[in-house]
Design a protein around this motif. Sequence first.
Motif, short mmCIF file in Angstrom:
data_model
loop_
_atom_site.label_atom_id
_atom_site.label_comp_id
_atom_site.label_asym_id
_atom_site.label_seq_id
_atom_site.Cartn_x
_atom_site.Cartn_y
_atom_site.Cartn_z
N ALA A 121 12.26 -1.98 25.11
CA ALA A 121 12.42 -0.87 24.20
C ALA A 121 12.10 -1.22 22.97
O ALA A 121 10.91 0.20 22.45
CB ALA A 121 14.57 -0.59 24.40
N LYS A 122 12.53 -1.40 21.86
CA LYS A 122 11.65 -2.19 20.60
C LYS A 122 9.98 -2.09 20.71
O LYS A 122 9.27 -1.04 20.09
CB LYS A 122 12.06 -2.97 19.96
N GLU A 123 9.75 -2.77 22.14
CA GLU A 123 7.55 -3.05 21.52
C GLU A 123 7.65 -1.75 22.07
O GLU A 123 6.93 -1.72 21.86
CB GLU A 123 7.82 -3.99 22.50
N THR A 124 7.09 -0.46 23.55
CA THR A 124 7.34 -0.10 24.43
C THR A 124 7.81 1.20 23.58
O THR A 124 7.18 2.60 24.32
CB THR A 124 7.00 -0.51 25.85
N GLY A 125 8.74 1.10 23.73
CA GLY A 125 9.49 2.51 22.80
C GLY A 125 10.44 3.12 24.20
O GLY A 125 10.85 4.22 24.05
N GLU A 126 10.40 2.59 25.00
CA GLU A 126 11.40 2.61 26.15
C GLU A 126 11.87 1.79 27.32
O GLU A 126 10.92 0.81 27.17
CB GLU A 126 10.08 3.79 27.54
N LYS A 131 14.19 6.90 27.12
CA LYS A 131 13.12 6.31 26.02
C LYS A 131 14.27 6.10 24.59
O LYS A 131 15.14 6.44 24.64
CB LYS A 131 12.59 8.18 25.68
N VAL A 132 14.03 5.46 23.87
CA VAL A 132 14.28 5.11 22.30
C VAL A 132 14.53 6.66 21.52
O VAL A 132 13.89 7.35 21.38
CB VAL A 132 13.77 4.04 21.72
N PRO A 134 14.23 9.06 18.68
CA PRO A 134 13.03 8.85 17.61
C PRO A 134 13.69 8.64 16.12
O PRO A 134 13.00 8.09 15.34
CB PRO A 134 12.88 10.31 17.52
N ARG A 139 20.05 3.71 17.79
CA ARG A 139 19.09 4.58 18.27
C ARG A 139 17.86 3.81 19.98
O ARG A 139 18.45 4.24 20.67
CB ARG A 139 17.27 4.53 18.06
N ASP A 503 21.21 -0.43 15.51
CA ASP A 503 20.64 -0.03 16.60
C ASP A 503 20.96 0.39 18.21
O ASP A 503 21.08 0.78 19.04
CB ASP A 503 19.55 -1.23 16.82
#
Length: 609
Positions: A121-126, A131-132, A134, A139, A503
């Motif tokens: 999730a941290k690397e790709t935002g999902e 989705k992470v 914003p 988050r 987080d």
Amino acid sequence: MIERKRLLAVRVAAAVAIGLAGISAHGQSSDPASWQDDLAPIGAADWNSDFAAHLLERAGFGGTPAEIEALARLTPVEAVSRLVHFDATDTSGLAPFEHSGIHDPGLDPFPPSRPAVTELAKETGEALGIKVKPGGNRRLQPVVNKFFYWLRASLLETQRVAYWWANRMVGSPRPLEEKMALFWHGHFAAGESKVRDYRKLLAQLELYQSDGLGNFRDIMVAVAQDPGMLSFLDAGVNVKGAPNENFAREIMELFTMGAGNYSERDIREGARAFTGWHYDDLEFVVNEAQHDDGEKTFLGRTGRFDGVDVIDIIMEQPVTAEYIAAKIYRFFAREELSPELQAKLGTAFREADYEIRPLLETIFLARDFYAPATVGTQIKSPVQLVISTYRKLGLDDAPGIPDFNAVTGALGQRLFFPPTVAGWAHGRSWVTPGLLLERGNFARDALFPDINFRAPDRVNGSGEIQRVARNIRDGLDITSATMPDADTAVIAESNMLADRDEDFNTRYGSFRGWQMAIDRVKAIPRDTANVDLSRMVLDAELEDTTAVVDYLIHRFMRVPPGDEVRLMLVAFLDEQLGTSDIATAATYMEDSLRLVLHIVMSQPEYQLA
């Protein structure tokens, strides 16, 4: 209590040792004692209702007196054929599994751990289709919640699959179909705790149900390409240049040949043949770039083999037919068989080109199957004990109280949760003194349902999660609610600790995952067993307590207890009813009948099939 446990264990051991030695005559035209290891078919003149009951017990899960008599009226060949060749038998009354609809897009491929999913999730935002956030606090919390949700939801849905299967075992007019599926489930053991996807386990079960009496070679190929088994045996890490030997080793050692019939080089070369075998969600795929297409030498053969080639070479080995035929024999007949009998069964299996049905017909028709060494000497597995009890009670499905999964788990055989890749042990391991008492507890709970029962699929058993749930319900913030070993209420009340900026919170994710899963997974119906022993006795036109006890023993036990126990049961029922006359006690005898049946089901002999 310790002495009672010891005596129960001794009685079971004695019952297993003597089998039906005291009642083995059966009015035979020849001596059944001479039938051991004899694969010649039993003659029509030797066939009777006791042998029909034995066949139904082993090829299925037992039956009612009416079902037994229906088989007894046939010839042995006709009776076996009815059980083995069941394709024309109508099963429209058996409902397909009803999914709860818990699987969401994005869950595949499911990460191996919570740290893996948060890193993704941290690397790709999902991750997991989520989705992470914003901005704001925690988050990654929705992602973590979803991770734990699927772990919990798949577990609960797997329990529903087990219940669905239990209902089929109880109510199916094709008992051998389900009994054979149970054999394959133990032979090709795979568990939810590692697969973590009920859909894959359900697909495995449906394979065993549809193809379980087909061709062993075809079943072996299908299992080797099954996403559930590929997941369970770590196929994803078996790649060209770095083969993982786990998959090939288990196929040879556990699934086909048995230990000691191959070399370490065969394992390494076989592993190379299976490289690149993987799955995409519920579909088998071959990743060509990861498959080693080079020349391999396996069991004395050389070529550019793939996994199917390896399986075909394994099928050419005489030991394979002997190993599988012997394991099927032990499951349906008896634990001990001579090397000569194993060789005969292996030859018959190989000559039938690994077709399962001809092998089963050979076993079920053989005089050996009806010899005193076989009849009444098999210790029922937990699943067999529970299902046969329900079938003999005349039930149409498994009651929700007691919980089928909890009962079989307490007895040592929880479906879809094998202890090892080798499956479950059998025989005397099922009847330790403690497990004997648990078996008696099952009989009690089936006949006298627990009014304090709490559905395990609606309640989380973790003390930590229960504590977090209480704290959240009491209005504490997430940080306070999830603190370990602290007076969180005092902390929150004094406002000494603000909700932490982080987080994600793993303890909250575990709690919220359970909450989401229970919200979405359908509840298991919780009806009790619809037992009416009074009606059973009246319909059988039994006039006195002696006739009732004899009827219950004959209906529920394949190995009767000794005369001392029988007389004790009659005296107990006389005392409970205040009379030996059934007509006098007809309006109030239900509880007394249940008490007597509980005693019957608690006998060591009741554990034998």
